[in-house]
Design a protein around this motif. Sequence first.
Motif, PDB file in Angstrom:
ATOM      1  N   THR A 354      45.770  44.516 109.524  1.00 52.43           N
ATOM      2  CA  THR A 354      44.690  44.433 110.271  1.00 52.43           C
ATOM      3  C   THR A 354      43.573  43.498 109.256  1.00 52.43           C
ATOM      4  O   THR A 354      42.985  42.527 109.829  1.00 52.43           O
ATOM      5  N   THR A 355      43.368  44.110 108.313  1.00 52.74           N
ATOM      6  CA  THR A 355      42.519  43.663 107.380  1.00 52.74           C
ATOM      7  C   THR A 355      42.661  42.240 106.949  1.00 52.74           C
ATOM      8  O   THR A 355      42.224  41.312 106.744  1.00 52.74           O
ATOM      9  N   ASP A 356      44.226  42.121 106.328  1.00 49.87           N
ATOM     10  CA  ASP A 356      44.811  40.769 106.151  1.00 49.87           C
ATOM     11  C   ASP A 356      44.307  39.774 107.007  1.00 49.87           C
ATOM     12  O   ASP A 356      43.991  38.444 106.742  1.00 49.87           O
ATOM     13  N   LYS A 357      44.380  39.898 108.453  1.00 48.39           N
ATOM     14  CA  LYS A 357      44.058  38.902 109.154  1.00 48.39           C
ATOM     15  C   LYS A 357      42.583  38.542 109.104  1.00 48.39           C
ATOM     16  O   LYS A 357      42.357  37.221 109.234  1.00 48.39           O
ATOM     17  N   GLU A 358      41.793  39.506 109.086  1.00 44.61           N
ATOM     18  CA  GLU A 358      40.338  38.971 108.727  1.00 44.61           C
ATOM     19  C   GLU A 358      40.007  38.059 107.400  1.00 44.61           C
ATOM     20  O   GLU A 358      39.455  37.242 107.534  1.00 44.61           O
ATOM     21  N   ILE A 359      40.840  38.720 106.243  1.00 46.50           N
ATOM     22  CA  ILE A 359      40.640  38.036 105.167  1.00 46.50           C
ATOM     23  C   ILE A 359      41.177  36.647 105.241  1.00 46.50           C
ATOM     24  O   ILE A 359      40.442  35.578 104.902  1.00 46.50           O
ATOM     25  N   ILE A 360      42.365  36.538 106.072  1.00 41.63           N
ATOM     26  CA  ILE A 360      42.754  34.935 106.210  1.00 41.63           C
ATOM     27  C   ILE A 360      42.161  34.211 107.126  1.00 41.63           C
ATOM     28  O   ILE A 360      41.637  33.102 106.483  1.00 41.63           O
ATOM     29  N   ARG A 361      41.353  34.977 108.165  1.00 43.44           N
ATOM     30  CA  ARG A 361      40.365  33.914 108.746  1.00 43.44           C
ATOM     31  C   ARG A 361      39.141  33.564 108.043  1.00 43.44           C
ATOM     32  O   ARG A 361      39.020  32.244 107.840  1.00 43.44           O
ATOM     33  N   LEU A 362      38.775  34.454 106.941  1.00 45.45           N
ATOM     34  CA  LEU A 362      37.705  34.234 106.126  1.00 45.45           C
ATOM     35  C   LEU A 362      38.038  33.089 105.162  1.00 45.45           C
ATOM     36  O   LEU A 362      37.328  32.041 104.747  1.00 45.45           O
TER      37      LEU A 362
END
Length: 424
Positions: A354-362
């Motif tokens: 879940t955190t990976d998805k947010e990191i990728i977006r940023l």
Amino acid sequence: MRNILILVLCMASFWSTAQQPLSLEACYAAAIQNYPIAKQRDLWQQKNHLETAALYRAKLPKIDLQAQATYQSDVTQLPIAIPNMAITPANQDQYRLTAQANQLVYHGGLIGVNVKLNALQMATEQQEISIQLYQLQSRIAPLFFSILVLQEKNLLLLAKQKQLALKSAEMQSGVQSGAVLIASKKTLEAESLRIKQQLTEIKYQRKNQIENLATLTVLNIDQNVVLVRPTIQTIVAKTNQRPELQLLDLKSQQIDLQKNIIGKNNLPKINAFGQIGYGNPGLNMLDNSFQTFYVLGIRASWKVLDWNQSQKEQQALTLSKGLIATEKERFVIQNQVQLQETENQSYALQEMVTTDKEIIRLREYVEKSAAAQLKYGVITASEYVVALTELYEAKTNEKCHLLQLALAQENYQLLQGQDILNTQ
């Protein structure tokens, strides 16, 4: 021409077969079917069939043939003379040919118990094979997922290399006009060469691991094979069906049968027998001539006193059963700890994804901004490469975490003994 066409069609068929995606379940099934230890199943069944047939032969009559010729230094004679009766003593050379049959009538069902024990011993050996195949699956799963990780890394590196090539092409006109330093373009080219090195390293790592997978599954796996990524599912606790637990249960059942056999060995044993013969003398020792004869009878034997040997043997078996019970308890506790650790690992990986998805977006936002700045010369190519690398590292982390999550869930199933039962 026709032969050439057939050859081409065969090669095309082989190539299409070799390029078919390979799933983890297919690897399990191939290992269970092809691995050398799996071939012992049929051999154990054949052995059990022969041993069972041999045990049942004990119910059939046993027939013995005997022939003998003897010469005696002396024979039985009457110590007194009987008036008006001449008794000729037996010859010192005597001859006898007999056929004797023995038939088991009763032995407390010992044969039936031995047949059951033999079947249990065969089942125990089969379970030993299941344990070895389970251990094989435990080796195949992480190997399969490590190849998947390399497969995903390879795809991401190719995508990154393609993006670098596009940026390098965009900068070409700027270099020619002098608006962009040639060093910036060379920076992108150097990064592209570094990716080429990484792709080479992945290629040979993947080759080595595919060869190992092919050895364990006894499959001819092409180097270009595409592995199917297992679907991520929610962990569900099921009844523990580990083959080790079933093996301990079978050993416990064997002990019960062995105790039963000890008890039956102390029961009376009854045999019927018959004998026919031809000899000189026959049964009548006073008739000094060749005669035919027969004897029919029944024989019983009973072990009345064995000085508590049977009792001691049964007590020893009871202790052995207790040892098996404690071993089973130990295994269950250890297995429960492993399940809890794997479950917690799975939950941690779910949160990381879940955190990976947010990191990728940023990171995607930062990379797009850096690309625009590079286009107008606000930042250097090195700074853009950093932003691009961080983006693809984030994407790689997500792929790795997803595969680690799938592996954790697969390990959870294996720890419960599920997959090996479903593929046999």
